[in-house]
Design an enzyme around this catalytic site. Structure first.
Site, short mmCIF file in Angstrom:
data_model
loop_
_atom_site.label_atom_id
_atom_site.label_comp_id
_atom_site.label_asym_id
_atom_site.label_seq_id
_atom_site.Cartn_x
_atom_site.Cartn_y
_atom_site.Cartn_z
N SER A 6 5.66 -5.34 -2.28
CA SER A 6 4.71 -4.43 -1.40
C SER A 6 4.71 -3.36 -1.84
O SER A 6 5.35 -2.65 -2.63
CB SER A 6 5.50 -4.35 -0.13
OG SER A 6 5.38 -5.58 0.59
N ASP A 12 -3.59 0.66 4.75
CA ASP A 12 -2.15 0.77 4.37
C ASP A 12 -1.93 1.20 3.04
O ASP A 12 -1.91 0.60 1.94
CB ASP A 12 -1.70 -0.80 4.33
CG ASP A 12 -0.08 -1.04 4.00
OD1 ASP A 12 0.51 -0.10 4.30
OD2 ASP A 12 0.23 -2.12 3.60
N HIS A 42 3.29 1.01 4.51
CA HIS A 42 4.26 0.19 5.26
C HIS A 42 5.53 0.45 4.59
O HIS A 42 6.68 0.06 5.23
CB HIS A 42 3.79 -1.20 5.51
CG HIS A 42 4.17 -2.15 4.51
ND1 HIS A 42 2.99 -2.59 3.93
CD2 HIS A 42 5.14 -2.61 3.88
CE1 HIS A 42 3.33 -3.59 2.79
NE2 HIS A 42 4.32 -3.59 2.95
#
EC number: 3.4.21.4
Length: 258
Positions: free
Chosen positions: A213, A117, A70
């Site tokens: 992230s 992911d 992502h």
């Protein structure tokens, strides 16, 4: 609503997908951590777009980096503007910048469910390995994550709600959460076999989020997880969700021979 964060140094970007909505948010952050020294986490990298930190990642060799899928999306997938910084506790200085030659997102990454992911970055030139720049140790394929294990997360996310990225690397340790307990908290979405959970349920106050992230989550010296998504940050009701590295060990090997 699922929330994950791609934190830029000075701006936030929002986009919507099909239900559930996936939203970037500059006001989510690593909370309850403290300053860290890159020497203790030499695999950590800052993933940057036009020299602004927006995600984390970790070295697995002198030419390959793992991050979250992502972190690579429309507007931030132009390789000529992507680079990483290695060997520094500060995302904006010291260490060394390296250009990204290409990226590989997992072919089954699902932006709606956040399953699979994971992405790989191949560097244009190899990094120089030293005490501040070192590949991570990875788990074997299929290795499971124990409940209540101490999970250490590092990153440059803000240290208070509404803040900007922290310039100095931060570290926080939280326990892993049983998958059934996690699923009972995350009621609107599925925790797949490619994910695991961590957080202080009923307590809160410590978590990973914006700017973190794609970064590493470590148990006993192995990078077992990738910071992925969650409903909130440091909320006592909701654990954070991490990509399980061992579920992708074969794919990593197929793409990188590592």
């Amino acid at each position: 609503m699922i929330r994950f964060t791609l934190a830029l140094a000075v701006i936030g970007v929002t986009f919507a997908a099909s239900t559930p909505q996936i939203e970037t948010n500059p006001n989510l952050e690593i909370i309850g951590g403290h300053d860290a020294n890159i020497i203790d986490y030499p695999w950590q990298i800052s993933f940057q777009h036009r020299l602004h930190h927006f995600c984390g990642g970790f070295l697995i060799s002198d030419t390959w980096v793992v991050t979250a899928a992502h972190c690579i999306y429309e507007g931030y997938s132009d390789t000529e503007n992507l680079n990483i910084r290695v060997g520094s506790s500060e995302w904006s200085a010291k260490g060394k910048l390296h250009d990204v030659k290409r990226y590989i997102t997992h072919p089954q990454y699902n932006i709606t469910t956040m399953d699979n992911d994971i992405a790989l970055l191949e560097l244009a030139l190899p990094v120089d390995l030293n005490q501040s720049v070192r590949p991570a140790k990875l788990p074997v394929a299929g290795q499971e994550i124990p409940d209540n294990a101490q999970l250490t997360i590092t990153g440059w996310g803000a240290t208070y709600v509404g803040g900007y990225n922290e310039y100095t690397l931060q570290v926080v340790t939280i326990p892993t959460v049983n998958i059934n307990v996690c699923q009972s908290a995350i009621t609107n979405d599925t925790i797949t076999n490619n994910m695991f959970c961590a957080g202080l349920i009923g307590v809160g106050g410590k978590d990973s989020c914006s700017g973190d992230s794609g970064g590493p989550a470590v148990i006993d010296g192995q990078v077992v997880g990738i910071v992925s998504w969650g409903y909130s940050c440091a909320d006592p009701k909701y654990p954070g969700i991490y990509t399980k590295v061992s579920a992708f060990r074969d794919w990593i090997n197929e793409e990188t021979e590592i």
